[in-house]
Design a protein around this motif. Structure first.
Motif, short mmCIF file in Angstrom:
data_model
loop_
_atom_site.label_atom_id
_atom_site.label_comp_id
_atom_site.label_asym_id
_atom_site.label_seq_id
_atom_site.Cartn_x
_atom_site.Cartn_y
_atom_site.Cartn_z
N THR A 1 0.89 -1.20 0.21
CA THR A 1 -0.03 0.00 -0.03
C THR A 1 0.90 1.16 -0.03
OG1 THR A 1 -1.70 -1.25 1.01
CG2 THR A 1 -1.81 1.23 1.33
N TRP B 1 2.41 1.74 -3.24
CA TRP B 1 1.43 2.19 -4.37
C TRP B 1 1.28 3.59 -4.04
CZ3 TRP B 1 -4.45 0.60 -4.39
CH2 TRP B 1 -5.17 0.86 -5.63
N GLY B 2 1.31 4.07 -2.81
CA GLY B 2 1.23 5.64 -2.58
C GLY B 2 2.51 6.22 -3.27
N ARG B 3 3.67 5.62 -3.26
CA ARG B 3 4.72 6.18 -3.99
C ARG B 3 4.51 6.54 -5.26
NH1 ARG B 3 9.73 2.48 -2.81
NH2 ARG B 3 10.73 4.30 -3.67
N ALA C 1 -1.69 10.00 -2.77
CA ALA C 1 -0.50 9.47 -2.13
C ALA C 1 -0.43 9.61 -0.80
CB ALA C 1 0.71 10.27 -2.96
N GLN C 2 -0.86 10.72 -0.10
CA GLN C 2 -0.87 10.96 1.15
C GLN C 2 -1.99 10.18 2.01
OE1 GLN C 2 -1.11 15.16 2.26
NE2 GLN C 2 -0.91 14.47 4.47
N GLU C 3 -2.92 9.87 1.33
CA GLU C 3 -3.91 8.81 2.01
C GLU C 3 -3.45 7.38 1.78
OE1 GLU C 3 -8.27 6.79 0.47
OE2 GLU C 3 -7.51 8.58 -0.50
N ARG C 4 -2.78 6.98 0.87
CA ARG C 4 -2.41 5.75 0.86
C ARG C 4 -1.04 5.27 1.55
NH1 ARG C 4 -2.00 4.84 -6.11
NH2 ARG C 4 -4.54 4.56 -6.12
N LEU C 5 -0.35 6.51 1.96
CA LEU C 5 0.98 6.39 2.62
C LEU C 5 0.53 6.28 4.14
CD1 LEU C 5 3.44 8.49 0.78
CD2 LEU C 5 3.74 5.94 1.24
N ARG D 1 2.50 9.59 -5.55
CA ARG D 1 3.27 10.59 -5.48
C ARG D 1 4.14 10.89 -6.92
NH1 ARG D 1 7.96 11.20 -0.97
NH2 ARG D 1 9.46 10.76 -2.79
#
Length: 222
Positions: free
Chosen positions: A150, A153-155, A166-170, A158
């Motif tokens: 996860t 996937w955020g990266r 990105a912020q939500e997934r990270l 980004r």
């Protein structure tokens, strides 16, 4: 603290026989590689993961897990050293895991392949591998891999410039890593989050990571 009992375990194993159990020795070499990697000694880690593969190849089914993990971790740490051979080892590990039907290790290899591709600028391929790994990790209920994939996937988000996603997934991945008691993964995710945070919050996150890294000797994080 982990290095000493691993050294003792290897010595005891070698004392028992001129040809020590390959599966157990492969496991010891793998764990020694993980210690070296977290201490920031990537060259030693790579050498130990190569030993893991060489020894594991002689251990049959009993050593299969550490043979596959050896390929994964060798690939990952070659990637950290910017060695282009990294992707070949990751592919070889994935092929072996798929041929042998070892589903539980495939999310690790999908993650490693994705990270190598992301660093190389192939965002679509990276996202494909992260998604494949995440679907499999969720199917197999592997919470640590769900958190790691996860985050990766955020990266991707980004890299595409989609800051909110990105912020939500990270942030979701960070919460999972903290709930699972995985300080190293949580610290790594914090570092990926830092560029997306307001300045004061970013400074606090960096202080937290630095404190963990200094107190536990994790030189790579530093």
């Amino acid at each position: 603290g982990a290095a000493a009992p691993l050294h003792t375990a290897e010595a005891l194993l070698r004392q028992q026989s001129d040809q020590p159990d390959a599966a157990r020795l492969a496991q010891i070499k793998f764990e020694q590689g993980s210690v070296a990697a977290q201490q920031g000694d990537l060259d030693r880690a790579v050498a130990l993961y190569r030993d893991t593969i060489e020894i594991g190849a002689q251990g049959g089914q009993a050593a299969l897990v550490f043979l596959i993990l050896g390929y994964n971790n060798l690939a990952y740490h070659l990637h950290l050293l910017h060695d282009p051979a990294a992707i070949d080892d990751a592919r070889q590990g994935l092929q072996l895991a798929q041929e042998q039907g070892v589903l539980a290790l495939q999310p690790f290899l999908f993650s490693t392949l994705g990270e190598i591709e992301l660093a190389g600028g192939d965002i679509d391929a990276a996202e494909h591998h992260f998604k494949e790994g995440l679907v499999l990790a969720e199917r197999l209920s592997l919470p640590e891999r769900i958190a790691g994939l996860t985050a990766n996937w955020g990266r991707v988000a980004r890299q595409r410039g989609d800051t909110a996603v990105a912020q939500e997934r990270l942030s979701s991945a960070l919460a999972q890593a903290q709930a699972l008691g995985l300080p190293h993964l949580a610290a790594q995710i914090r570092l990926w989050l830092v560029p997306l945070l307001p300045a004061a919050e970013a400074r606090t996150a960096l202080r937290d990571v630095r404190s963990l890294a200094e107190n536990t000797g994790r030189k790579r994080l530093l």
